[in-house]
Design an enzyme around this catalytic site. Structure first.
Site, PDB file in Angstrom:
ATOM      1  N   GLY A  13       1.004  -1.139  -0.019  1.00 53.52           N
ATOM      2  CA  GLY A  13      -0.088  -0.114   0.018  1.00 53.52           C
ATOM      3  C   GLY A  13       0.748   1.303   0.006  1.00 53.52           C
ATOM      4  O   GLY A  13       0.513   2.087   0.755  1.00 53.52           O
ATOM      5  N   ASP A  64      -2.322  -7.377  -5.341  1.00 52.23           N
ATOM      6  CA  ASP A  64      -3.193  -7.709  -4.191  1.00 52.23           C
ATOM      7  C   ASP A  64      -2.692  -8.557  -3.374  1.00 52.23           C
ATOM      8  O   ASP A  64      -2.961  -9.728  -3.400  1.00 52.23           O
ATOM      9  CB  ASP A  64      -4.528  -8.052  -4.991  1.00 52.23           C
ATOM     10  CG  ASP A  64      -5.617  -8.074  -3.825  1.00 52.23           C
ATOM     11  OD1 ASP A  64      -5.402  -7.570  -2.744  1.00 52.23           O
ATOM     12  OD2 ASP A  64      -6.744  -8.512  -4.485  1.00 52.23           O
ATOM     13  N   TYR A 156     -12.488  -3.565  10.794  1.00 50.56           N
ATOM     14  CA  TYR A 156     -11.322  -2.861  10.913  1.00 50.56           C
ATOM     15  C   TYR A 156     -10.878  -2.734  12.150  1.00 50.56           C
ATOM     16  O   TYR A 156      -9.446  -3.186  12.287  1.00 50.56           O
ATOM     17  CB  TYR A 156     -11.666  -1.431  10.583  1.00 50.56           C
ATOM     18  CG  TYR A 156     -10.157  -0.584  10.253  1.00 50.56           C
ATOM     19  CD1 TYR A 156      -9.596  -0.611   9.218  1.00 50.56           C
ATOM     20  CD2 TYR A 156      -9.965   0.331  11.367  1.00 50.56           C
ATOM     21  CE1 TYR A 156      -8.410   0.040   8.966  1.00 50.56           C
ATOM     22  CE2 TYR A 156      -8.875   1.117  11.413  1.00 50.56           C
ATOM     23  CZ  TYR A 156      -8.073   0.898   9.917  1.00 50.56           C
ATOM     24  OH  TYR A 156      -7.017   1.727   9.936  1.00 50.56           O
ATOM     25  N   LYS A 160      -7.153  -4.721  12.952  1.00 46.55           N
ATOM     26  CA  LYS A 160      -6.064  -4.181  13.617  1.00 46.55           C
ATOM     27  C   LYS A 160      -5.552  -4.578  14.894  1.00 46.55           C
ATOM     28  O   LYS A 160      -4.265  -4.657  15.110  1.00 46.55           O
ATOM     29  CB  LYS A 160      -6.318  -2.819  13.473  1.00 46.55           C
ATOM     30  CG  LYS A 160      -6.517  -1.848  12.183  1.00 46.55           C
ATOM     31  CD  LYS A 160      -5.045  -2.006  11.330  1.00 46.55           C
ATOM     32  CE  LYS A 160      -5.314  -1.227   9.968  1.00 46.55           C
ATOM     33  NZ  LYS A 160      -4.017  -1.436   9.325  1.00 46.55           N
TER      34      LYS A 160
END
Length: 247
Positions: A13, A64, A156, A160
């Site tokens: 990313g 990806d 999310y 994380k």
């Protein structure tokens, strides 16, 4: 590893936001950077050109990383290009915010795949190469949300938090080697994720931060540089860069 010159790093990313800031900071310190992106080809190529213009070395690789085969190809490309791999920065991440009652199975799986499963997908093929480095570094970009939770972010937050637990366990396994494994937990950073939030909500969030401002991507990049350059005795830790919002 006080001198990073000639080391090789993959940043997943890495084309935009925090990832781009990390790529620039490492390249400025002599690291050959492999900028991974999924769909931001033009932006990634522009970043490579900018780094090269400033005298650094960089390539961009589309992959990806939520897919094991593509993550493996990313690592192979980096090693085939530079003949070594010393640093892996797992920064790839997405959000699909919904209250749990509205959260679809696809929203759940996609966020877990990109944010959490991707670190297994990259570390698995990369570790053997990093282990051959005189001082290998793995840095996982987690989030304050993995520590505190947040409304509408069960997917999310779970990803994380899982990244933080993964970091601690792998650090224990590698503690007798030259490889360190750490997580950075950014608070609210001025990236597209923040700028897309309505202004009134942005003000409410900012008011809760003790330093009364959002962080900058460059500040996260400085944390990564510190762990890579001077972090030989730091492993299994969470480096919180959040303006005092979570202590």
């Amino acid at each position: 590893m006080n001198n990073l010159h000639g080391k090789v790093a993959i940043i997943t990313g890495g084309a935009v936001g925090i990832g781009a800031a990390i790529a620039k900071e490492l390249a400025k310190n002599g690291v050959k950077v492999v900028i991974n992106y999924n769909s931001s080809n033009q932006v990634a190529q522009e970043l490579v050109a900018s780094i090269q213009k400033d005298g650094g070395e960089a390539i961009a690789v589309q992959a990806d990383v939520s897919t094991p085969e593509e993550a493996n190809r990313l690592v192979e490309t980096a090693v085939n290009t530079y003949e070594q791999l010393d640093i892996l920065i797992n920064n790839a991440g997405i959000t699909r915010d919904r209250s749990f009652k509205k959260l679809s199975e696809d929203d759940w799986k996609k966020v877990i795949d990109v944010n959490l499963n991707s670190i297994y997908n990259t570390i698995s093929p990369a570790l053997n190469h990093i282990s051959h480095s005189d001082a290998g570094r793995i840095v996982n970009i987690a989030s304050i949300i993995g520590q505190t939770g947040a409304f509408g972010q069960t997917n999310y937050s779970a990803a994380k938090a899982g990244m933080i637990g993964f970091t601690k366990s792998l650090a224990l396994e590698l503690a007798k080697t030259s490889v360190t494994v750490n997580a950075i937990c950014p608070g609210f950073i001025e990236t597209s994720m923040i700028t897309e939030i309505p202004e009134e909500i942005r003000k409410q969030i900012q008011a809760k931060i003790p330093q009364k401002r959002f962080g900058h991507a460059e500040e996260i990049a400085k944390g990564v540089l510190y762990l890579c350059k001077d972090g030989a005795y730091i492993t299994g830790q969470q480096l919180n860069i959040n303006g005092g919002l979570f202590m």
